[in-house]
Design an enzyme around this catalytic site. Structure first.
Site, PDB file in Angstrom:
ATOM      1  N   TRP A  84      44.595  31.103  55.230  1.00  0.00           N
ATOM      2  CA  TRP A  84      44.286  30.337  54.004  1.00  0.00           C
ATOM      3  C   TRP A  84      44.362  29.052  54.589  1.00  0.00           C
ATOM      4  O   TRP A  84      45.057  28.424  54.830  1.00  0.00           O
ATOM      5  CB  TRP A  84      45.261  30.656  52.854  1.00  0.00           C
ATOM      6  CG  TRP A  84      44.774  29.804  51.743  1.00  0.00           C
ATOM      7  CD1 TRP A  84      43.794  30.023  50.721  1.00  0.00           C
ATOM      8  CD2 TRP A  84      45.260  28.508  51.315  1.00  0.00           C
ATOM      9  NE1 TRP A  84      43.413  28.810  50.052  1.00  0.00           N
ATOM     10  CE2 TRP A  84      44.566  28.062  50.151  1.00  0.00           C
ATOM     11  CE3 TRP A  84      46.567  27.661  51.777  1.00  0.00           C
ATOM     12  CZ2 TRP A  84      44.814  26.684  49.631  1.00  0.00           C
ATOM     13  CZ3 TRP A  84      46.866  26.542  50.999  1.00  0.00           C
ATOM     14  CH2 TRP A  84      46.148  26.084  50.072  1.00  0.00           C
ATOM     15  N   GLU A 103      42.487  34.574  52.978  1.00  0.00           N
ATOM     16  CA  GLU A 103      42.472  34.651  51.602  1.00  0.00           C
ATOM     17  C   GLU A 103      41.519  33.554  51.010  1.00  0.00           C
ATOM     18  O   GLU A 103      41.471  32.534  51.522  1.00  0.00           O
ATOM     19  CB  GLU A 103      43.896  34.113  51.363  1.00  0.00           C
ATOM     20  CG  GLU A 103      44.350  33.853  49.819  1.00  0.00           C
ATOM     21  CD  GLU A 103      45.625  33.182  49.830  1.00  0.00           C
ATOM     22  OE1 GLU A 103      46.427  32.814  50.695  1.00  0.00           O
ATOM     23  OE2 GLU A 103      46.225  32.958  48.540  1.00  0.00           O
ATOM     24  N   LYS A 153      39.689  31.401  47.637  1.00  0.00           N
ATOM     25  CA  LYS A 153      40.200  30.611  46.521  1.00  0.00           C
ATOM     26  C   LYS A 153      38.934  30.081  45.753  1.00  0.00           C
ATOM     27  O   LYS A 153      37.837  29.784  46.306  1.00  0.00           O
ATOM     28  CB  LYS A 153      41.040  29.575  47.005  1.00  0.00           C
ATOM     29  CG  LYS A 153      41.800  28.738  45.987  1.00  0.00           C
ATOM     30  CD  LYS A 153      42.996  28.092  46.204  1.00  0.00           C
ATOM     31  CE  LYS A 153      43.616  27.405  45.336  1.00  0.00           C
ATOM     32  NZ  LYS A 153      44.912  26.716  45.574  1.00  0.00           N
ATOM     33  N   ASP A 175      44.666  36.625  46.032  1.00  0.00           N
ATOM     34  CA  ASP A 175      45.745  35.965  45.259  1.00  0.00           C
ATOM     35  C   ASP A 175      45.230  36.056  43.901  1.00  0.00           C
ATOM     36  O   ASP A 175      44.015  35.678  43.582  1.00  0.00           O
ATOM     37  CB  ASP A 175      46.056  34.665  45.922  1.00  0.00           C
ATOM     38  CG  ASP A 175      46.911  34.030  45.053  1.00  0.00           C
ATOM     39  OD1 ASP A 175      47.206  33.775  44.072  1.00  0.00           O
ATOM     40  OD2 ASP A 175      47.974  33.124  45.844  1.00  0.00           O
ATOM     41  N   HIS A 234      43.664  32.891  42.109  1.00  0.00           N
ATOM     42  CA  HIS A 234      42.551  32.113  43.155  1.00  0.00           C
ATOM     43  C   HIS A 234      41.050  32.812  42.100  1.00  0.00           C
ATOM     44  O   HIS A 234      39.952  32.582  43.132  1.00  0.00           O
ATOM     45  CB  HIS A 234      42.409  32.771  44.312  1.00  0.00           C
ATOM     46  CG  HIS A 234      43.491  31.978  44.947  1.00  0.00           C
ATOM     47  ND1 HIS A 234      43.744  31.887  46.222  1.00  0.00           N
ATOM     48  CD2 HIS A 234      44.755  31.188  44.322  1.00  0.00           C
ATOM     49  CE1 HIS A 234      44.761  31.107  46.547  1.00  0.00           C
ATOM     50  NE2 HIS A 234      45.566  31.007  45.503  1.00  0.00           N
ATOM     51  N   HIS A 277      48.518  38.496  47.241  1.00  0.00           N
ATOM     52  CA  HIS A 277      49.439  37.746  46.849  1.00  0.00           C
ATOM     53  C   HIS A 277      49.696  37.778  45.351  1.00  0.00           C
ATOM     54  O   HIS A 277      48.993  37.516  44.459  1.00  0.00           O
ATOM     55  CB  HIS A 277      49.089  36.226  47.177  1.00  0.00           C
ATOM     56  CG  HIS A 277      49.364  35.723  48.677  1.00  0.00           C
ATOM     57  ND1 HIS A 277      48.917  34.359  48.999  1.00  0.00           N
ATOM     58  CD2 HIS A 277      50.010  36.304  49.637  1.00  0.00           C
ATOM     59  CE1 HIS A 277      49.414  34.137  50.312  1.00  0.00           C
ATOM     60  NE2 HIS A 277      49.930  35.445  50.504  1.00  0.00           N
ATOM     61  N   ASP A 319      45.111  28.008  38.886  1.00  0.00           N
ATOM     62  CA  ASP A 319      46.223  28.511  40.182  1.00  0.00           C
ATOM     63  C   ASP A 319      47.421  27.819  39.854  1.00  0.00           C
ATOM     64  O   ASP A 319      47.779  26.951  41.046  1.00  0.00           O
ATOM     65  CB  ASP A 319      45.660  28.344  41.216  1.00  0.00           C
ATOM     66  CG  ASP A 319      46.086  28.973  42.414  1.00  0.00           C
ATOM     67  OD1 ASP A 319      46.949  30.080  42.512  1.00  0.00           O
ATOM     68  OD2 ASP A 319      46.355  28.234  43.729  1.00  0.00           O
ATOM     69  N   ASP A 347      50.657  28.919  39.737  1.00  0.00           N
ATOM     70  CA  ASP A 347      51.877  29.572  40.727  1.00  0.00           C
ATOM     71  C   ASP A 347      52.925  29.659  39.909  1.00  0.00           C
ATOM     72  O   ASP A 347      54.156  29.200  40.489  1.00  0.00           O
ATOM     73  CB  ASP A 347      51.806  28.768  41.892  1.00  0.00           C
ATOM     74  CG  ASP A 347      50.827  29.203  43.045  1.00  0.00           C
ATOM     75  OD1 ASP A 347      50.607  30.378  43.441  1.00  0.00           O
ATOM     76  OD2 ASP A 347      49.988  28.475  43.337  1.00  0.00           O
ATOM     77  N   ASP A 354      53.627  35.069  45.467  1.00  0.00           N
ATOM     78  CA  ASP A 354      53.384  33.802  46.043  1.00  0.00           C
ATOM     79  C   ASP A 354      53.356  32.900  44.820  1.00  0.00           C
ATOM     80  O   ASP A 354      52.325  32.928  44.070  1.00  0.00           O
ATOM     81  CB  ASP A 354      51.944  33.828  46.653  1.00  0.00           C
ATOM     82  CG  ASP A 354      51.320  32.452  47.084  1.00  0.00           C
ATOM     83  OD1 ASP A 354      52.168  31.404  47.221  1.00  0.00           O
ATOM     84  OD2 ASP A 354      50.275  32.142  47.212  1.00  0.00           O
TER      85      ASP A 354
HETATM   86  C1  RNT Z   1      47.350  28.583  47.670  1.00  0.00           C
HETATM   87  C2  RNT Z   1      47.502  30.077  48.388  1.00  0.00           C
HETATM   88  C3  RNT Z   1      48.282  30.144  49.637  1.00  0.00           C
HETATM   89  C4  RNT Z   1      49.729  29.360  49.455  1.00  0.00           C
HETATM   90  C5  RNT Z   1      50.724  29.738  50.436  1.00  0.00           C
HETATM   91  C6  RNT Z   1      51.725  28.555  50.489  1.00  0.00           C
HETATM   92  O1  RNT Z   1      46.714  28.285  46.790  1.00  0.00           O
HETATM   93  O2  RNT Z   1      47.845  30.708  47.231  1.00  0.00           O
HETATM   94  O3  RNT Z   1      48.615  31.469  49.622  1.00  0.00           O
HETATM   95  O4  RNT Z   1      50.178  29.432  48.213  1.00  0.00           O
HETATM   96  O5  RNT Z   1      50.317  29.996  51.554  1.00  0.00           O
HETATM   97 ZN    ZN Z   2      48.430  32.703  47.992  1.00  0.00          ZN
END
Ligand code: RNT
Ligand code: ZN
Length: 421
Positions: A184, A225, A227, A260, A263, A287, A295, A297, A328
């Site tokens: 990523w 990955e 986004k 993820d 994303h 993720h 995003d 998290d 994640d």
């Molecule tokens: C970032 C991605 C990625 C990170 C990690 C730390 O938006 O989700 O996967 O969160 O690699």
């Molecule tokens: Zn991620």
């Protein structure tokens, strides 16, 4: 009859094999992201510098792990409190440098020996390990990495990617479990670009070079990955959804897609994308996170989308090796161990709920147009005595039940984390 036996009987009346569900869940590996413990800082750069790449932790709750030893101690605490099969998930920035292995090395020069301590850690605990090249929080981000127009920048990051393939192969061989290696990058632009294709063509060529490093696909599973945007890269990301999906589609046996669930646009859901992708890809990676408006998290909760994602994983045969699951998220505003444990236990809970669903019967209702009954049955599932089955699962896995683990975290916080300030 115990409460568990009573609850089990309720599920069995619906045709659910509870014992089989418990056994299946206990074997399904979930990769635990190491970066919740230290706010994604790692050990290879100045920890006072802010994160780059469009990701952000917010909050300054005390007790952040500052060293490999502290992070490992915290991870051990989490492992004691989360049921099921865990594996580690490391970022390259968590390389451990010491005098024995030659001291600090830049990311393009990382070697398996910089992860020997992690291998020992995993071996002692019977864990596998996933891996991630770290294309952010480093002076060589210009700020682009694999898509940079600067040849020297790109070369540095390609070499990093190749080094990570070799490290992933080492982790897989040492630990006897496949290593999911996720690529990523936060590459993108804050404002309207003049060239959208150039960066993508450079990213593609760079990925091709990284994946030209020899590896065994049974051991190393490179992922890409996507986004939609990040902080500071609001207008355009190089690794968009279409880009990542098509890259993986064009490289079977070399690269698998990683989604993820933070994303995508807010009304898109990864739960629906899982069966879509599995219609074409033999394997995919996830993720699991929780976006709030963006995003962000946040810690994974037992919310509707987490449950729906887990239903699709279970129904689509994901637990038989087709879906590689990882968490994640990174919350720095609450106790970090509690954040880890809450999210990981919630993934386990959502998977257990999915396994305790009479999926074949419900499918049959759908296939025979019995949508009225399908709705009623699905709604009634929601009030079954799930908590008793969950408690039994925790007991069998030798971890505390709900209500028991948080006091242990509080004690650990007092004894260990708060002494770090
Ligand atoms: C970032 C991605 C990625 C990170 C990690 C730390 O938006 O989700 O996967 O969160 O690699
Ligand atoms: Zn991620």
């Amino acid at each position: 009859m115990t409460l568990y036996e009573q609850a089990k009987a309720r599920y069995e009346a619906l045709g659910v094999d509870v014992e089989a569900a418990l056994a299946k869940l206990e074997k399904a590996p979930i990769a635990m992201h190491c970066w919740q413990g230290d706010d994604v800082r790692g050990f290879d750069t100045d920890p006072t510098k802010p994160l780059t790449g469009g990701i952000q932790t917010t909050g300054n709750y005390p007790g952040r792990a500052r060293t490999p030893e502290e992070l490992m101690a915290d991870i051990d605490m989490v492992l004691r409190l989360v049921p099921g099969t865990k594996k580690m998930n490391l970022h390259a920035s968590y390389a451990i440098f010491d005098e024995e292995n030659g001291g600090w090395a830049d990311r393009d020069k990382l070697e398996p020996r910089h992860f020997k301590k992690w291998v020992d850690f995993c071996k002692q605990r019977g864990l596998g390990c996933d891996f991630n090249p770290t294309f952010f929080s480093h002076p060589k981000c210009d700020p682009l990495t694999l898509s940079s127009p600067n040849e020297e920048t790109r070369r540095f990051w390609i070499e990093h990617g190749k080094a990570c393939i070799r490290i992933s192969q080492y982790l897989a061989e040492e630990l006897g479990q496949p290593c999911i290696m996720n690529i990523w990058t936060g590459d993108g632009f804050k404002d309207i670009p003049a060239d959208r294709m150039g960066p993508r063509m450079r990213y593609k060529a760079a990925m091709d070079e990284i994946l030209s490093e020899p590896f065994d696909f049974d051991k190393v599973k490179p992922c890409v990955e996507s986004k939609v945007f990040g902080i500071g890269v609001e207008a355009y990301t190089v690794g968009s959804a279409e880009y990542a999906l098509l890259y993986a589609a064009q490289n079977p046996g070399k690269c698998i897609p990683l989604m993820d669930n933070g994303h995508y646009h807010p009304t898109e859901v990864v739960s629906d994308k899982i069966p879509a992708l599995l219609s074409f890809f033999p394997e995919l990676a996830l993720h699991i996170t929780r976006p709030i408006r963006w995003d962000s998290d946040h810690v994974v909760l037992l919310d509707d989308e987490t449950k729906e994602i887990c239903k699709e994983i279970v129904r689509c045969g994901g637990l038989d090796g087709r879906v590689h699951m990882a968490t994640d998220y990174f919350d720095a505003s609450i106790n970090r161990i509690s954040a880890w444990v809450t999210g990981l236990r919630n993934v386990q809970k959502a998977l257990l709920m999915a396994l305790l669903t009479p999926n074949d019967d419900l499918k049959q209702l759908q296939d025979t147009d019995q949508f009225t009954e399908l709705m009623v049955r699905q709604e009634e599932m929601k009030t079954l005595p799930f908590g008793e089955i969950w408690s039994e699962y925790c007991r069998r896995c030798g971890v505390p039940e709900d209500g028991q683990w948080f006091p242990m975290v509080q004690q650990y916080e007092k004894d260990v984390q708060l002494t770090r300030c």
